[in-house]
Design a protein around this motif. Structure first.
Motif, PDB file in Angstrom:
ATOM      1  N   ASP A   1      -7.312   0.994   8.283  1.00 11.11           N
ATOM      2  CA  ASP A   1      -7.583   0.286   7.185  1.00 11.11           C
ATOM      3  C   ASP A   1      -8.091  -0.670   7.477  1.00 11.11           C
ATOM      4  O   ASP A   1      -7.416  -1.250   7.342  1.00 11.11           O
ATOM      5  CB  ASP A   1      -7.337   0.886   5.660  1.00 11.11           C
ATOM      6  CG  ASP A   1      -7.214   0.629   4.299  1.00 11.11           C
ATOM      7  OD1 ASP A   1      -8.580   0.232   4.314  1.00 11.11           O
ATOM      8  OD2 ASP A   1      -6.450   1.118   2.975  1.00 11.11           O
ATOM      9  N   GLU A   2      -9.029  -1.024   7.579  1.00 15.40           N
ATOM     10  CA  GLU A   2      -9.904  -2.248   7.729  1.00 15.40           C
ATOM     11  C   GLU A   2      -8.981  -2.862   9.054  1.00 15.40           C
ATOM     12  O   GLU A   2      -8.654  -4.533   8.496  1.00 15.40           O
ATOM     13  CB  GLU A   2      -9.822  -2.882   6.360  1.00 15.40           C
ATOM     14  CG  GLU A   2     -10.492  -2.480   5.107  1.00 15.40           C
ATOM     15  CD  GLU A   2     -11.558  -3.340   4.168  1.00 15.40           C
ATOM     16  OE1 GLU A   2     -11.482  -4.347   4.447  1.00 15.40           O
ATOM     17  OE2 GLU A   2     -11.601  -2.647   3.277  1.00 15.40           O
TER      18      GLU A   2
ATOM     19  N   SER B   1      -9.087   2.963   0.371  1.00 14.78           N
ATOM     20  CA  SER B   1      -7.759   3.305   0.755  1.00 14.78           C
ATOM     21  C   SER B   1      -7.045   4.462  -0.182  1.00 14.78           C
ATOM     22  O   SER B   1      -5.695   4.590   0.431  1.00 14.78           O
ATOM     23  CB  SER B   1      -7.246   1.447  -0.025  1.00 14.78           C
ATOM     24  OG  SER B   1      -8.519   0.722   0.731  1.00 14.78           O
TER      25      SER B   1
HETATM   26 MG   LIG Z   1      -8.984  -0.988   0.640  1.00 10.49          MG
END
Ligand SMILES: [Mg+2]
Ligand SMILES: Nc1ncnc2c1ncn2[C@@H]1O[C@H](COP(=O)(O)OP(=O)(O)OP(=O)(O)O)[C@@H](O)[C@H]1O
Length: 260
Positions: free
Chosen positions: A179-180, A50
């Motif tokens: 991100d995810e 991240s």
């Molecule tokens: Mg992360």
């Protein structure tokens, strides 16, 4: 698209370092992103994924290192600078504003970018045009939503992702960082997001896809980058990897027992 060495990167990180107090979140990370490739970014909790995505999207400034866009050294002071350079980031929860409808979400933040006359124009822009543009973004993705006037808060997680991804397509982004995006999604919605990633690639967009789901990463990634304790420890073509090998690269184990 395969990662030929003669292709110029659209984006490059050189020796990026970021520390939070005693935590070295990124340790001299270098990464090249090629046009139209999907890069899977994997690593254990706290590996620095991240943080890396935030450096790419201009949300945080690195302590040291260089960012190059289309071969030119660039400094992102804010996320707006990164957007101006064609980089959109889609986060699971922060991607959209629930109380706004779909077209309004797709125009979110654009006034910041187009200051002065163009900014005024955007603010004055009639709803019809925004709606048509939003429809165009969804059409490009081959997606139909029931009613564009729906407040985004009333959409499912996967549909919200769709809005955020369609926004990236609409604005002609060169790079989309996810991100995810599938962490909280069900099977069907995850499939939808994976197929969007493939569509983005078809549109020549570079995608950075962060996920803990190795199967999903291996399905869509042309190239996989593995992070461990703030360092890039591996990068290679997705086709050369399987789940067990990836897990061993992530954990740092030299050998992984094959399943019986
Ligand atoms: Mg992360
Ligand atoms: N704002 C912050 N303040 C202090 N430490 C931070 C901050 N953001 C990240 N860190 C630390 O930096 C390291 C890398 O965190 P990061 O969020 O990049 O990991 P990640 O790979 O995304 O992990 P996850 O898979 O759990 O999302 C961790 O040790 C984390 O605790």
């Amino acid at each position: 698209m395969t990662a030929g060495s003669s292709i110029e990167p659209v984006f490059e990180l050189r020796d990026i370092t970021k520390t939070y107090g005693a935590v070295r979140a990124l340790r001299s990370v270098s990464l090249k992103l090629l046009p139209g490739e999907v890069v899977g970014l994997v690593g254990d909790n706290g590996a620095g994924k991240s943080t890396l995505s935030k450096v790419i999207s201009g949300t945080i400034k690195p302590d040291a290192g260089e960012i190059r866009v289309d071969g030119r050294a660039t400094v992102f002071e804010t996320a707006v600078d990164a957007r101006m350079a064609g980089i959109e980031t889609v986060f699971q929860t922060l991607a959209v504003v629930p109380t706004l409808d779909i077209p309004a979400n797709m125009y979110l933040g654009r006034e910041e970018i187009r200051k002065g006359f163009l900014g005024k124009l955007f603010r004055l822009m009639d709803r019809g045009k925004m709606q048509r543009d939003a429809e165009e973004g969804f059409r490009k993705l081959g997606l139909k939503l029931p009613d564009l006037r729906t407040k985004v808060g009333a959409l499912s997680g996967g549909q919200r992702q769709a809005v955020a991804i369609a926004r990236a397509v609409l604005w002609g982004s060169k790079i989309v960082v996810l991100d995810e995006p599938t962490a909280a999604l069900g099977v069907h919605q995850t499939e939808m997001v994976l197929s969007f990633i493939e569509r983005l690639r078809e549109h020549g967009v570079t995608v950075v896809f962060i996920s803990h789901n190795m199967q999903n990463v291996l399905r869509v990634a042309d190239r996989v980058v593995v992070m461990r304790l703030g360092q890039k420890v591996f990068e290679g073509e997705g086709a050369s990897l399987d789940g067990a090998r990836l897990v061993s690269l992530i954990t740092g184990a030299s050998e992984v027992q094959a399943a019986p």
